[in-house]
Structure formats: structure tokens, C-alpha cells
Design a protein around this motif. Structure first.
Motif, mmCIF file in Angstrom:
data_model
loop_
_atom_site.group_PDB
_atom_site.id
_atom_site.type_symbol
_atom_site.label_atom_id
_atom_site.label_comp_id
_atom_site.label_asym_id
_atom_site.label_seq_id
_atom_site.Cartn_x
_atom_site.Cartn_y
_atom_site.Cartn_z
ATOM 1 N N TYR A 197 0.848 -1.162 -0.056
ATOM 2 C CA TYR A 197 0.072 0.072 0.038
ATOM 3 C C TYR A 197 0.967 1.292 0.110
ATOM 4 C CZ TYR A 197 -3.775 -3.050 0.825
ATOM 5 O OH TYR A 197 -4.768 -4.128 0.666
ATOM 6 N N ALA A 198 0.274 2.459 -0.533
ATOM 7 C CA ALA A 198 1.135 3.477 -0.889
ATOM 8 C C ALA A 198 1.477 4.227 0.680
ATOM 9 C CB ALA A 198 0.411 4.356 -1.748
ATOM 10 N N ASP A 199 0.479 4.090 1.365
ATOM 11 C CA ASP A 199 0.646 5.056 2.585
ATOM 12 C C ASP A 199 0.917 4.417 4.129
ATOM 13 O OD1 ASP A 199 -0.602 7.517 1.248
ATOM 14 O OD2 ASP A 199 -2.443 6.580 1.318
ATOM 15 N N TRP A 200 1.134 3.152 3.996
ATOM 16 C CA TRP A 200 1.659 2.370 5.141
ATOM 17 C C TRP A 200 2.215 0.906 5.058
ATOM 18 C CZ3 TRP A 200 -3.570 3.546 4.368
ATOM 19 C CH2 TRP A 200 -4.657 2.549 3.897
ATOM 20 N N ASP A 201 2.908 0.440 5.589
ATOM 21 C CA ASP A 201 3.121 -1.068 5.901
ATOM 22 C C ASP A 201 1.998 -1.801 6.564
ATOM 23 O OD1 ASP A 201 5.789 -0.168 4.810
ATOM 24 O OD2 ASP A 201 6.774 -0.425 6.574
ATOM 25 N N GLY A 202 1.877 -3.078 5.931
ATOM 26 C CA GLY A 202 0.974 -3.937 6.465
ATOM 27 C C GLY A 202 -0.165 -3.765 5.658
ATOM 28 N N LEU A 203 -1.255 -4.353 6.228
ATOM 29 C CA LEU A 203 -2.585 -4.331 5.745
ATOM 30 C C LEU A 203 -3.584 -3.206 6.313
ATOM 31 C CD1 LEU A 203 -3.292 -8.171 5.445
ATOM 32 C CD2 LEU A 203 -2.186 -6.491 3.571
ATOM 33 N N ASN A 204 -3.224 -2.525 7.639
ATOM 34 C CA ASN A 204 -3.783 -1.576 8.065
ATOM 35 C C ASN A 204 -5.306 -2.193 8.581
ATOM 36 O OD1 ASN A 204 -4.070 0.871 9.358
ATOM 37 N ND2 ASN A 204 -5.247 1.625 7.570
ATOM 38 N N LEU A 205 -5.265 -3.187 9.005
ATOM 39 C CA LEU A 205 -6.476 -4.149 9.588
ATOM 40 C C LEU A 205 -7.170 -3.354 10.752
ATOM 41 C CD1 LEU A 205 -5.363 -7.713 9.323
ATOM 42 C CD2 LEU A 205 -6.503 -6.411 7.605
ATOM 43 N N THR A 206 -8.531 -3.553 11.058
ATOM 44 C CA THR A 206 -9.096 -3.001 12.138
ATOM 45 C C THR A 206 -8.410 -3.560 13.382
ATOM 46 O OG1 THR A 206 -10.747 -4.999 11.942
ATOM 47 C CG2 THR A 206 -11.215 -2.787 10.825
ATOM 48 N N TRP A 207 -8.818 -2.777 14.501
ATOM 49 C CA TRP A 207 -8.279 -3.243 15.900
ATOM 50 C C TRP A 207 -8.793 -4.738 16.197
ATOM 51 C CZ3 TRP A 207 -10.500 -4.817 20.402
ATOM 52 C CH2 TRP A 207 -9.694 -4.736 21.531
ATOM 53 N N GLU A 208 -10.071 -4.716 15.728
ATOM 54 C CA GLU A 208 -10.745 -6.042 16.358
ATOM 55 C C GLU A 208 -10.337 -7.244 15.525
ATOM 56 O OE1 GLU A 208 -13.510 -2.699 17.298
ATOM 57 O OE2 GLU A 208 -12.370 -3.421 15.110
ATOM 58 N N THR A 209 -9.910 -7.126 14.165
ATOM 59 C CA THR A 209 -9.016 -8.073 13.746
ATOM 60 C C THR A 209 -7.830 -8.399 14.089
ATOM 61 O OG1 THR A 209 -10.508 -7.977 11.439
ATOM 62 C CG2 THR A 209 -8.336 -9.201 11.176
#
Length: 389
Positions: free
Chosen positions: A139-151
Motif C-alpha cells: 500500500y502507498a501510505d503504510w506498511d502492512g494491511l492496516n486491519l481493524t483493531w478487532e481483527t
């Protein structure tokens, strides 16, 4: 037929959010987006060639981490729907729960845990957090998948609270995005954990029978599954043995699911949670097997441990793949310039941070390998191991 969403279900509209805020999707809930990102990530695709018990090249019919994860997700959706929980969240946790697994199943994990013991350790649940928060870099703006807190909570805590000292990758992420590691996870993540138990308790019997490590006659003498063979004999006396086997194991699967549903309904009724945080604060898993079924499952697990996980042919293969993992770790630690180009770009940073950072860097690379790629890399760089091809 199915209950409405329960008050203790995790509502995607009330999610605690993502580390990096994003505008909501017009067409998908927050948990649906998590599921889609997991399915589309490289680590998920590589599960196709990562094994459960048998090494990938031993046969096409045995379960892989990918087929296992799909089976876990199917069970998790079934149980979640029946309990009025958020299906997409349970599915997301189920699909992601094995993303941190190494090549060669638990054998590879044990080898890396031993090698990483001086450098903060290695744990596949913690590595899954590292994969989805750092190692997937598309992703252009972050490392990782930027998943929700709950996941993320579900990936980290689906087996219960994470005791201190926390595994390296979980501690690292928790420092910037508090996952409340001292509590249990929400009900959906607990469903994913039990679905994992159900799936492998079922499919390891299938795979062990196919591999000839034990027989149908032996399973007829075991708790839980034995009565399922008897019921298949009674209801379908004339069918071929392979169909009867499938029928018996299909019924065994159903016994486990029905037990979890009945026990969870009772536990939830007794707790009477007003919201998902009441489930987290209960102090115990509310989604679990009944005590009699859990006792029988422990007998089944002891049988599988002796007859399958520690069968002579499996133990012999464990020794070979442990050698592969150990020697690759030593080789890349000494020769990091042999890593692929897109990994070499970060070597200088890792080396500047010290031996532990370089070891973690090498560990990340090896942990992401598939069985076949690890074997091929070892053959190319170190000459291979007899009995692996």
C-alpha cells in the motif's frame, strides 16, 4: 432460522478503527475489507505451499495451510451465524490465523524458535501480527494491511490473553496500537480459535488414514469418532469403505460443531453480556467445547501425536527439514548479501541495528518461504539434503 446480530457481537460500524485512519468503504463493511485484504495478500497465497504435517512434495491430497485456513473460515462462519455474531470478523481472523507459519509446519517453527531464542524468540501467532502490520508492503501510505483493531486483536489473542513478556512482534505493535493483551478476545475471535481446533481434529484423521499411519478399525475404538463409524454402519451398511469413512468423519465434524454451539449458547446465556467488552472481560473463554468432549478430544490428540505427528516417517522428514531450516538461517545470517534484491535494500539498516535486528530480518525471510522454495533454496545454495526433492 438464524438469530439477529447479538448485542455482544462486534459491530463493524462501531470498530475501534485502524492504526492509519481511512475513509469508510461505500460497499463493504470494515471487517469485509479486512477479509479481502487478507485474501489478496502475498502471505495468504503462499499458504498454498506450506504444510500442516506432511511436507508439500509428499502428495497433492494432504492439507496445506491454505486449505486448512479455508476450512477454518468455513466453520467459523457457520458457528458465528448460528450464534448471532459478526461472520466477516470471524472469517477474517480464521483466514489470517496461520499467516505467520513457517515452511514445514510446526517443525520449521520449532527450528526458528530455537535459533531466535537469543534474539527475542519466534512464535507463529506473533509472526502473523508482524506479517499483517509490517511485512506486507504493497500500500502507498503504510506498511502492512492496516486491519481493524478487532481483527488484529483476534489474530493476537484468539487463544486467550497474551502473557508477559509478550512475543517480540506483538509487543512491538502493541506499543503503538494497544490491543489490550491482558483480556480475552471478542467472541468472533474465540469462534475462530475453536474452528481451528475442529478443522484440524477432523482433517488430520483424513490425512493420517490416507497416509496409512493408522486404520479405520483403530478409529472405531476411539471416543467421539468411534460412535460416528457405528452410526455410518447402521445407516449405510452396503456402501464402499471409503464412502463409509467419509460419512463417519463427516458426522464427527458435526459432533464437534454442535458441541461448541450448545456449550457456547449456555455460557453466553449465563454471562448475559451487554456488549463485546463483557465477553472480553469474562475472564474465561465463552466459546469452547464442553468438558466431556474436551476430555475425549485430548484422548484423540494423544493418539494423533503418537501415531501421526511422531510416526517414524514423519520424524525422519522432520529431521531433514530441520536441517534445511537451520542451515538456511546460518547461511543468510553470514551471507545476507545473498538475499533477494528487495530484501538486500534493508540489510544495512538491520546490520546497523545489531545482531538481533539482522537475525530477525533473516528469520522474517525464512518464515515467509514455502516448503518447496525452502528446499529449492537450500539445494541451490548449500547442495540440498538427501531425501528431499
Amino acid at each position: 432460522m438464524f438469530p439477529p446480530r447479538a448485542p455482544y457481537a462486534c459491530d463493524p460500524a462501531a470498530s475501534r478503527g485502524r492504526l492509519h485512519p481511512e475513509p469508510p468503504s461505500q460497499h463493504r463493511s470494515a471487517f469485509q475489507r479486512d477479509r479481502d485484504r487478507i485474501v489478496h495478500c502475498g502471505a495468504f497465497r503462499r499458504l498454498k505451499h506450506k504444510t500442516q504435517v506432511f511436507v508439500e512434495h509428499e502428495g497433492d491430497h494432504y492439507r496445506t495451510r491454505l486449505t486448512h485456513s479455508i476450512e477454518v473460515a468455513q466453520v467459523a462462519r457457520t458457528i458465528s451465524k448460528a450464534l448471532g455474531l459478526e461472520e466477516e470478523l470471524a472469517e477474517s481472523v480464521a483466514l489470517a490465523h496461520d499467516l505467520g507459519h513457517t515452511p514445514f509446519g510446526h517443525t520449521g517453527e520449532e527450528a526458528l524458535a530455537r535459533r531466535m531464542a537469543p534474539f527475542g524468540g519466534f512464535d507463529h501467532n506473533a509472526q502473523a501480527i508482524r506479517v499483517v502490520t509490517r511485512l506486507e508492503r504493497h500500500y502507498a501510505d503504510w506498511d502492512g494491511l492496516n486491519l481493524t483493531w478487532e481483527t488484529l486483536e483476534g489474530i493476537a489473542k484468539h487463544n486467550g490473553p497474551v502473557p508477559a513478556p509478550h512475543p517480540h512482534a506483538i509487543a512491538e505493535y502493541d506499543a503503538v496500537h494497544d490491543l489490550a493483551l491482558h483480556t480475552h478476545a471478542g467472541a468472533e475471535a474465540q469462534v475462530a480459535a475453536l474452528s481451528d481446533d475442529i478443522a484440524y481434529s477432523h482433517h488430520d484423521l483424513h490425512d493420517g488414514l490416507r497416509a496409512g499411519l493408522f486404520t479405520d478399525a483403530e478409529l472405531r475404538e476411539m471416543p467421539l469418532v468411534g460412535p460416528c463409524y457405528a452410526a455410518a454402519d447402521r445407516d449405510h451398511p452396503g456402501i464402499p469403505s471409503y464412502r463409509k469413512r467419509h460419512e463417519a468423519l463427516r458426522r464427527y465434524f458435526g459432533v464437534l460443531v454442535e458441541d461448541v454451539l450448545a456449550n457456547a449458547r449456555g455460557a453466553l446465556a449465563a454471562l448475559d453480556p451487554a456488549g463485546p467488552d463483557d465477553v472480553r472481560a469474562a475472564g474465561h473463554m465463552v466459546v469452547r467445547f464442553s468438558d466431556p468432549v474436551w476430555a475425549d478430544l485430548k484422548v484423540m490428540r494423544a493418539f494423533l501425536f503418537q501415531r501421526m505427528y511422531r510416526a517414524p516417517r514423519v520424524v525422519a522428514m522432520r529431521a531433514r527439514v530441520t536441517q534445511v531450516t537451520d542451515e538456511l538461517f546460518d547461511f543468510f545470517l553470514t551471507n545476507p548479501e545473498e538475499l533477494p534484491k528487495h530484501w538486500r535494500n534493508e540489510i544495512a539498516t538491520a546490520e546497523a541495528e545489531g545482531e538481533a535486528a539482522l537475525a530477525r530480518f533473516v528469520c522474517d525471510y525464512i518464515a515467509g518461504m514455502t516448503d518447496r522454495f525452502a528446499i529449492q533454496s537450500h539445494a541451490r545454495l548449500l547442495g540440498g539434503v538427501p531425501g528431499l526433492s
